[in-house]
Design a protein around this motif. Structure first.
Motif, mmCIF file in Angstrom:
data_model
loop_
_atom_site.group_PDB
_atom_site.id
_atom_site.type_symbol
_atom_site.label_atom_id
_atom_site.label_comp_id
_atom_site.label_asym_id
_atom_site.label_seq_id
_atom_site.Cartn_x
_atom_site.Cartn_y
_atom_site.Cartn_z
ATOM 1 N N GLY A 137 -6.368 12.130 -7.130
ATOM 2 C CA GLY A 137 -7.193 12.952 -6.270
ATOM 3 C C GLY A 137 -8.404 13.510 -7.001
ATOM 4 O O GLY A 137 -8.369 13.736 -8.204
ATOM 5 N N ARG A 138 -9.456 13.687 -6.258
ATOM 6 C CA ARG A 138 -10.679 14.284 -6.804
ATOM 7 C C ARG A 138 -11.120 15.399 -5.869
ATOM 8 O O ARG A 138 -10.947 15.286 -4.638
ATOM 9 C CB ARG A 138 -11.786 13.241 -6.917
ATOM 10 N N PRO A 139 -11.700 16.477 -6.425
ATOM 11 C CA PRO A 139 -12.107 17.606 -5.575
ATOM 12 C C PRO A 139 -13.050 17.228 -4.442
ATOM 13 O O PRO A 139 -12.987 17.809 -3.361
ATOM 14 C CB PRO A 139 -12.771 18.572 -6.558
ATOM 15 N N ASP A 140 -13.907 16.223 -4.663
ATOM 16 C CA ASP A 140 -14.843 15.845 -3.597
ATOM 17 C C ASP A 140 -14.230 14.851 -2.603
ATOM 18 O O ASP A 140 -14.922 14.323 -1.747
ATOM 19 C CB ASP A 140 -16.124 15.261 -4.197
ATOM 20 N N ARG A 141 -12.913 14.608 -2.743
ATOM 21 C CA ARG A 141 -12.140 13.712 -1.884
ATOM 22 C C ARG A 141 -12.540 12.240 -2.034
ATOM 23 O O ARG A 141 -12.118 11.385 -1.272
ATOM 24 C CB ARG A 141 -12.181 14.151 -0.418
ATOM 25 N N PHE A 142 -13.325 11.925 -3.071
ATOM 26 C CA PHE A 142 -13.629 10.529 -3.385
ATOM 27 C C PHE A 142 -12.516 10.045 -4.316
ATOM 28 O O PHE A 142 -12.703 9.840 -5.509
ATOM 29 C CB PHE A 142 -15.009 10.413 -4.037
ATOM 30 N N HIS A 143 -11.310 9.910 -3.740
ATOM 31 C CA HIS A 143 -10.123 9.637 -4.529
ATOM 32 C C HIS A 143 -10.177 8.242 -5.169
ATOM 33 O O HIS A 143 -10.773 7.324 -4.620
ATOM 34 C CB HIS A 143 -8.870 9.764 -3.659
ATOM 35 N N HIS A 144 -9.551 8.143 -6.333
ATOM 36 C CA HIS A 144 -9.459 6.880 -7.063
ATOM 37 C C HIS A 144 -8.118 6.249 -6.712
ATOM 38 O O HIS A 144 -7.065 6.838 -6.942
ATOM 39 C CB HIS A 144 -9.554 7.165 -8.569
ATOM 40 N N ARG A 145 -8.150 5.034 -6.128
ATOM 41 C CA ARG A 145 -6.929 4.375 -5.671
ATOM 42 C C ARG A 145 -6.865 2.957 -6.234
ATOM 43 O O ARG A 145 -7.656 2.100 -5.857
ATOM 44 C CB ARG A 145 -6.890 4.345 -4.148
ATOM 45 N N LEU A 146 -5.911 2.735 -7.143
ATOM 46 C CA LEU A 146 -5.711 1.429 -7.762
ATOM 47 C C LEU A 146 -4.458 0.811 -7.147
ATOM 48 O O LEU A 146 -3.355 1.346 -7.297
ATOM 49 C CB LEU A 146 -5.560 1.580 -9.273
ATOM 50 N N HIS A 147 -4.632 -0.296 -6.452
ATOM 51 C CA HIS A 147 -3.556 -0.932 -5.698
ATOM 52 C C HIS A 147 -3.138 -2.242 -6.369
ATOM 53 O O HIS A 147 -3.988 -3.054 -6.728
ATOM 54 C CB HIS A 147 -4.025 -1.220 -4.265
ATOM 55 N N TYR A 148 -1.817 -2.430 -6.514
ATOM 56 C CA TYR A 148 -1.246 -3.673 -7.037
ATOM 57 C C TYR A 148 -0.397 -4.329 -5.963
ATOM 58 O O TYR A 148 0.325 -3.650 -5.225
ATOM 59 C CB TYR A 148 -0.354 -3.395 -8.253
ATOM 60 N N GLN A 149 -0.448 -5.652 -5.912
ATOM 61 C CA GLN A 149 0.351 -6.442 -4.970
ATOM 62 C C GLN A 149 0.995 -7.570 -5.759
ATOM 63 O O GLN A 149 0.308 -8.276 -6.515
ATOM 64 C CB GLN A 149 -0.554 -7.017 -3.874
ATOM 65 N N ARG A 150 2.314 -7.731 -5.589
ATOM 66 C CA ARG A 150 3.028 -8.791 -6.301
ATOM 67 C C ARG A 150 3.308 -9.958 -5.370
ATOM 68 O O ARG A 150 3.716 -9.775 -4.224
ATOM 69 C CB ARG A 150 4.353 -8.264 -6.860
ATOM 70 N N ALA A 151 3.073 -11.166 -5.859
ATOM 71 C CA ALA A 151 3.451 -12.397 -5.173
ATOM 72 C C ALA A 151 4.243 -13.216 -6.179
ATOM 73 O O ALA A 151 3.688 -13.671 -7.182
ATOM 74 C CB ALA A 151 2.229 -13.157 -4.696
ATOM 75 N N GLY A 152 5.547 -13.364 -5.952
ATOM 76 C CA GLY A 152 6.398 -14.010 -6.948
ATOM 77 C C GLY A 152 6.464 -13.140 -8.190
ATOM 78 O O GLY A 152 6.803 -11.966 -8.117
ATOM 79 N N GLN A 153 6.092 -13.678 -9.328
ATOM 80 C CA GLN A 153 6.085 -12.914 -10.573
ATOM 81 C C GLN A 153 4.679 -12.467 -10.985
ATOM 82 O O GLN A 153 4.512 -11.859 -12.034
ATOM 83 C CB GLN A 153 6.710 -13.751 -11.710
ATOM 84 N N ARG A 154 3.687 -12.759 -10.167
ATOM 85 C CA ARG A 154 2.298 -12.443 -10.513
ATOM 86 C C ARG A 154 1.811 -11.234 -9.730
ATOM 87 O O ARG A 154 2.115 -11.069 -8.548
ATOM 88 C CB ARG A 154 1.398 -13.638 -10.232
ATOM 89 N N TRP A 155 1.029 -10.415 -10.410
ATOM 90 C CA TRP A 155 0.423 -9.237 -9.798
ATOM 91 C C TRP A 155 -1.064 -9.444 -9.629
ATOM 92 O O TRP A 155 -1.730 -10.010 -10.507
ATOM 93 C CB TRP A 155 0.643 -8.009 -10.677
ATOM 94 N N SER A 156 -1.585 -8.976 -8.511
ATOM 95 C CA SER A 156 -3.027 -8.868 -8.298
ATOM 96 C C SER A 156 -3.334 -7.403 -8.118
ATOM 97 O O SER A 156 -2.463 -6.624 -7.692
ATOM 98 C CB SER A 156 -3.452 -9.633 -7.030
ATOM 99 N N HIS A 157 -4.559 -6.992 -8.413
ATOM 100 C CA HIS A 157 -4.897 -5.587 -8.230
ATOM 101 C C HIS A 157 -6.347 -5.447 -7.818
ATOM 102 O O HIS A 157 -7.172 -6.316 -8.081
ATOM 103 C CB HIS A 157 -4.622 -4.773 -9.501
ATOM 104 N N TRP A 158 -6.618 -4.350 -7.133
ATOM 105 C CA TRP A 158 -7.982 -4.022 -6.701
ATOM 106 C C TRP A 158 -8.030 -2.538 -6.389
ATOM 107 O O TRP A 158 -7.004 -1.880 -6.221
ATOM 108 C CB TRP A 158 -8.385 -4.855 -5.494
ATOM 109 N N LEU A 159 -9.252 -2.021 -6.315
ATOM 110 C CA LEU A 159 -9.446 -0.645 -5.920
ATOM 111 C C LEU A 159 -9.511 -0.562 -4.385
ATOM 112 O O LEU A 159 -10.011 -1.475 -3.733
ATOM 113 C CB LEU A 159 -10.737 -0.075 -6.511
ATOM 114 N N LEU A 160 -8.983 0.539 -3.856
ATOM 115 C CA LEU A 160 -9.073 0.810 -2.428
ATOM 116 C C LEU A 160 -10.118 1.899 -2.189
ATOM 117 O O LEU A 160 -10.317 2.782 -3.032
ATOM 118 C CB LEU A 160 -7.730 1.295 -1.887
ATOM 119 N N GLN A 161 -10.755 1.860 -1.053
ATOM 120 C CA GLN A 161 -11.691 2.928 -0.705
ATOM 121 C C GLN A 161 -10.914 4.237 -0.540
ATOM 122 O O GLN A 161 -9.740 4.222 -0.175
ATOM 123 C CB GLN A 161 -12.436 2.574 0.584
ATOM 124 N N PRO A 162 -11.603 5.358 -0.817
ATOM 125 C CA PRO A 162 -10.900 6.639 -0.755
ATOM 126 C C PRO A 162 -10.475 6.999 0.653
ATOM 127 O O PRO A 162 -9.586 7.733 0.885
ATOM 128 C CB PRO A 162 -11.901 7.644 -1.296
#
Length: 195
Positions: free
Chosen positions: A170-195
């Motif tokens: 969380g950030r005071p200005d509500r521009f939250h930092h969101r790091l998302h991971y998704q697993r498919a089989g044994q591999r992970w992908s990741h990306w940032l999500l909008q706040p």
């Protein structure tokens, strides 16, 4: 504090770090809200103590005869959310749930205090309580022996094997930092999500 840049290729190390940082100075494990659903599809939540996090995922202990236990037998999937207001951090996980083997369940049971073991042994958790005084007296007497009790057959360990993990800062200005991971089989992908 932000998540590492660049983000790690797999999230379990970062997950373990966040959980270690959230463990209290007296060693209390982090608590999470666990969501399950039964055959009827109705969701149910409760707070659990997370007993560990390893290469499989989050480890916790439960009574198989409670709504949580029945839900997990009928629909072996769950979601968990941790929230730490002091650091404005949140973790969100979804995934499949598997039972631990009996030896691991015994080890998890042994981490409970004598009083905790006594309550779990004598209580029909979640059932109506006609006489609290009698149950309390029985639990107190059993716990007073101060010895470890055998694990009841209806209690065991579970592992939530994550399919998604989101690290939320969380950030005071509500521009939250969101790091998302998704697993498919044994591999992970990741990306940032909008706040």
């Amino acid at each position: 504090m932000e998540t590492p840049d660049p983000a790690p290729a797999e999230p379990l190390g970062l997950l373990r770090r966040w959980l270690a940082e959230a463990t209290t100075p007296d060693g209390d494990p982090p608590a999470a809200v666990l969501a399950t659903a039964g055959r009827d599809g109705r969701p149910s939540t409760r707070t659990i103590e997370v007993r560990g996090c390893d290469d499989r995922g989050l480890v916790f202990f439960a009574n198989l005869d409670t709504r949580k236990g029945r839900d997990l037998r009928e629909q072996p999937a769950a979601a968990a959310t941790f929230y730490w207001p002091a650091t404005i951090r949140q973790l969100n996980l979804t995934g499949d749930v598997v039972f631990t083997d009996p030896a691991e369940s015994d080890r998890l049971w042994a981490t409970r205090s004598p009083a905790g073991q006594a309550v779990a042994t004598l209580s029909e958790q979640g059932a109506p309580l006609p006489d609290e005084t009698t149950l309390r007296a029985r639990v107190t007497a059993l716990a007073a022996a101060g010895r470890s009790l055998p694990r009841p057959p209806g209690h065991g360990g579970f592992v939530l094997i994550p399919v998604t993990i989101e690290f939320w800062l969380g950030r005071p200005d509500r521009f939250h930092h969101r790091l998302h991971y998704q697993r498919a089989g044994q591999r992970w992908s990741h990306w940032l999500l909008q706040p």
